[in-house]
Design a protein around this motif. Structure first.
Motif, short mmCIF file in Angstrom:
data_model
loop_
_atom_site.label_atom_id
_atom_site.label_comp_id
_atom_site.label_asym_id
_atom_site.label_seq_id
_atom_site.Cartn_x
_atom_site.Cartn_y
_atom_site.Cartn_z
N ARG A 26 1.25 -0.97 0.31
CA ARG A 26 0.14 0.06 0.34
C ARG A 26 0.42 1.36 -0.09
N PHE A 27 2.03 1.12 0.18
CA PHE A 27 3.24 2.16 0.31
C PHE A 27 3.84 2.14 -0.95
N ASN A 31 0.48 1.98 -6.58
CA ASN A 31 -0.37 1.99 -5.15
C ASN A 31 -1.37 2.73 -4.78
N ILE A 32 -1.43 4.44 -4.77
CA ILE A 32 -1.69 5.04 -4.23
C ILE A 32 -3.01 5.41 -4.97
N THR A 33 -3.92 5.76 -4.35
CA THR A 33 -5.44 6.37 -5.41
C THR A 33 -5.81 7.26 -4.50
N SER A 34 -5.08 7.44 -3.46
CA SER A 34 -6.30 7.67 -2.48
C SER A 34 -5.44 9.88 -2.02
N ASP A 37 -3.97 9.07 2.17
CA ASP A 37 -4.26 7.78 2.75
C ASP A 37 -3.68 6.48 1.23
N VAL A 41 5.06 7.01 1.78
CA VAL A 41 5.56 6.21 0.59
C VAL A 41 6.83 5.78 0.79
N ARG A 67 4.60 12.37 2.20
CA ARG A 67 3.78 12.32 0.15
C ARG A 67 3.44 14.05 0.37
#
Length: 133
Positions: A26-27, A31-34, A37, A41, A67
């Motif tokens: 998720r980091f 893969n970051i979509t928000s 959150d 990163v 981020r």
């Protein structure tokens, strides 16, 4: 508008994470979509490696960084650092995040000590007043 915290600094990762270790994390930046959150990163480095079949793009994650989030509201930063550390066993996270809130006394750091993310707050110490008029 709420209370915001400015965060700077990073955790270097040793040894660097390999692509198979972080590609589904998720980091991982891809893969970051928000927009908020997770707030941390992985910094990914890319290197072209010559092989018999041509150039190969090698990706490694060398650091965990904050981020760019406008008006960051610190909620669970220590827990998020811990989640990142727990996600990558066998790697050492070295460094710190320097945190400064809107109030002039709201200063603290996040460090990783013995595999645990810890919030450290400064101590104010007055100089010895002996001999002063």
């Amino acid at each position: 508008m709420g209370y915001t915290t400015h965060v700077r600094g990073e955790f270097t990762i040793e040894p660097p994470l390999t692509w198979p270790e972080f590609k589904d994390s998720r980091f991982a930046p891809d893969n970051i979509t928000s927009s908020y959150d997770p707030s941390l990163v992985l910094r990914v480095s890319e290197e072209s490696v010559d092989t018999d079949e041509g150039p190969l793009l090698k990706r490694t994650a060398t650091a965990l960084v904050m981020r760019e989030i406008d008006e960051y509201r610190e909620r669970g930063l220590v827990d998020e650092v811990q989640a990142a550390v727990d996600s990558f066993p066998g790697h050492t996270f070295t460094g710190r995040l320097e945190c400064e809130g809107e109030e002039n006394t709201d200063l603290w750091r996040v460090i990783v000590r013995d595999g645990r993310a810890v919030r450290i707050e400064p101590r104010i110490v007055w100089p010895d007043e002996e001999g002063e008029a």
